[in-house]
Scaffold this active site. Structure first.
Site, PDB file in Angstrom:
ATOM      1  CG  ASP A 108      -0.387  -0.363   2.506  1.00 36.72           C
ATOM      2  OD1 ASP A 108       0.845  -0.244   2.646  1.00 36.72           O
ATOM      3  OD2 ASP A 108      -1.135  -0.766   3.418  1.00 36.72           O
ATOM      4  CG  ASN A 135     -10.003  -0.144   9.978  1.00 38.04           C
ATOM      5  OD1 ASN A 135      -9.013  -0.842   9.734  1.00 38.04           O
ATOM      6  ND2 ASN A 135     -10.355   0.879   9.226  1.00 38.04           N
ATOM      7  CG  HIS A 139      -6.782  -1.403   7.279  1.00 38.00           C
ATOM      8  ND1 HIS A 139      -6.762  -0.055   7.571  1.00 38.00           N
ATOM      9  CD2 HIS A 139      -5.557  -1.859   7.617  1.00 38.00           C
ATOM     10  CE1 HIS A 139      -5.584   0.266   8.051  1.00 38.00           C
ATOM     11  NE2 HIS A 139      -4.829  -0.811   8.098  1.00 38.00           N
ATOM     12  CD  GLU A 191      -9.190   2.188   5.685  1.00 35.64           C
ATOM     13  OE1 GLU A 191      -9.241   1.245   6.483  1.00 35.64           O
ATOM     14  OE2 GLU A 191      -8.685   3.291   5.941  1.00 35.64           O
TER      15      GLU A 191
HETATM   16  C1  GLP Z   1      -1.510   0.056   8.459  1.00 39.91           C
HETATM   17  C2  GLP Z   1      -1.144  -0.399   7.029  1.00 39.91           C
HETATM   18  C3  GLP Z   1      -1.153  -1.886   6.891  1.00 39.91           C
HETATM   19  C4  GLP Z   1      -0.562  -2.469   8.165  1.00 39.91           C
HETATM   20  C5  GLP Z   1      -1.586  -2.302   9.258  1.00 39.91           C
HETATM   21  C6  GLP Z   1      -1.111  -2.732  10.637  1.00 39.91           C
HETATM   22  O1  GLP Z   1      -2.442   1.080   8.432  1.00 39.91           O
HETATM   23  N1  GLP Z   1      -1.983   0.143   6.001  1.00 39.91           N
HETATM   24  O2  GLP Z   1      -0.429  -2.271   5.756  1.00 39.91           O
HETATM   25  O3  GLP Z   1      -0.285  -3.823   7.958  1.00 39.91           O
HETATM   26  O4  GLP Z   1      -2.074  -0.968   9.274  1.00 39.91           O
HETATM   27  O5  GLP Z   1      -0.075  -1.909  11.116  1.00 39.91           O
HETATM   28  P1  GLP Z   1       0.783  -2.243  12.396  1.00 39.91           P
HETATM   29  O6  GLP Z   1       1.537  -3.495  12.076  1.00 39.91           O
HETATM   30  O7  GLP Z   1       1.693  -1.068  12.589  1.00 39.91           O
HETATM   31  O8  GLP Z   1      -0.163  -2.454  13.516  1.00 39.91           O
END
Ligand code: GLP
Length: 245
Positions: free
Chosen positions: A72, A141, A143, A148
């Protein structure tokens, strides 16, 4: 027909999670040196990436033939912006593994024609013969990447508005919510759910409720990650804090 298994592995702590995740990735690369792999940014896979880099330094891992895909990107940021997720991916995993740029498929949030860039990404996935492994984190959430809620499992790679929850959760990376771009690009759920393997890494008590909904709840658009229950060869790797023991 493909085998559908969600394999749930609960380990003691973040360190064990990082080692187990690195084992899974290293095993894949050993079995299929030219594997196509999607790599998440976010904090959860950082330990796994560090562990892989260690193994590479010790000469135990050769990733020179693997192909890596960005998961992403924020919209409107060039690769040199401090918040670029490509930059994050480069610093945390591509450079430590010495991956040549030619082996990386970017998701360019600064492309002049975003739709064409998203189509080119999906075409690159097809040209690679699909994704062997998607390494994913779990959004607060539900995702995956930036798919989303409510999410369409057939969605292609595309640009979209971030939800308030994602903006707030991403604020910690960049020092405040005003630093977080409001739009993003994400590999579509259609790409992620078609992967031949998925590794979902989840750490920390703050992910407890959403992890349970992901694995045990109904498969619904409001929890995008719940669609993994119907995907092939999914490994959910969580520490005890995330699972809630
Ligand atoms: C972020 C990214 C994702 C990531 C997720 C979890 O917003 N868009 O690609 O895997 O949320 O992030 P984290 O590992 O920092 O909890």
């Amino acid at each position: 027909m493909r085998e559908r298994i969600v394999q749930l592995t609960i380990v003691d702590d973040y360190e064990a999670l990082s080692r187990a995740g690195a084992d899974l990735m290293a095993d894949l690369i050993e079995a299929r040196p030219d594997a196509s792999i999607i790599l998440a940014t976010g904090e959860t896979p950082l330990g796994l990436y560090r562990e892989l880099a260690e193994r590479r330094r010790r000469g135990e891992l050769d990733v020179s033939r693997a192909r890596f895909f960005q998961l992403d990107a924020y919209m409107g940021l060039g690769p040199d912006d401090r918040r670029s997720l490509y930059g994050w991916m480069k610093r945390s995993v591509l450079d430590p593994l010495d991956v040549p740029e030619a082996n990386v498929v970017r998701l360019p949030g600064d492309a002049p024609d975003i739709q064409a860039a998203c189509r080119a990404y999906d075409a690159a996935v097809r040209a690679a013969g699909g994704i062997d492994l998607a390494v994913l984190g779990l959004g607060p959430n539900g995702h995956l990447g930036f798919n989303e809620p409510p999410a369409d499992p057939a969605s292609p790679t595309r640009a979209l508005d971030l939800t308030e929850e994602s903006i707030v959760s991403n604020a910690r990376y960049w020092g405040g919510r005003d630093e977080v771009p409001r739009r993003a690009l994400t590999a579509g759920l259609s790409v992620l759910l078609a992967a031949r393997g998925t590794l979902l890494v989840v750490s920390g008590a703050h992910k407890n409720a959403i992890l349970r909904r992901t694995v045990e709840g109904p498969i619904i658009p409001d929890v995008p990650a719940s669609y993994l229950q119907g995907a092939a060869n999914v490994t959910v790797l969580a520490d005890k804090a995330a699972w809630g023991e």
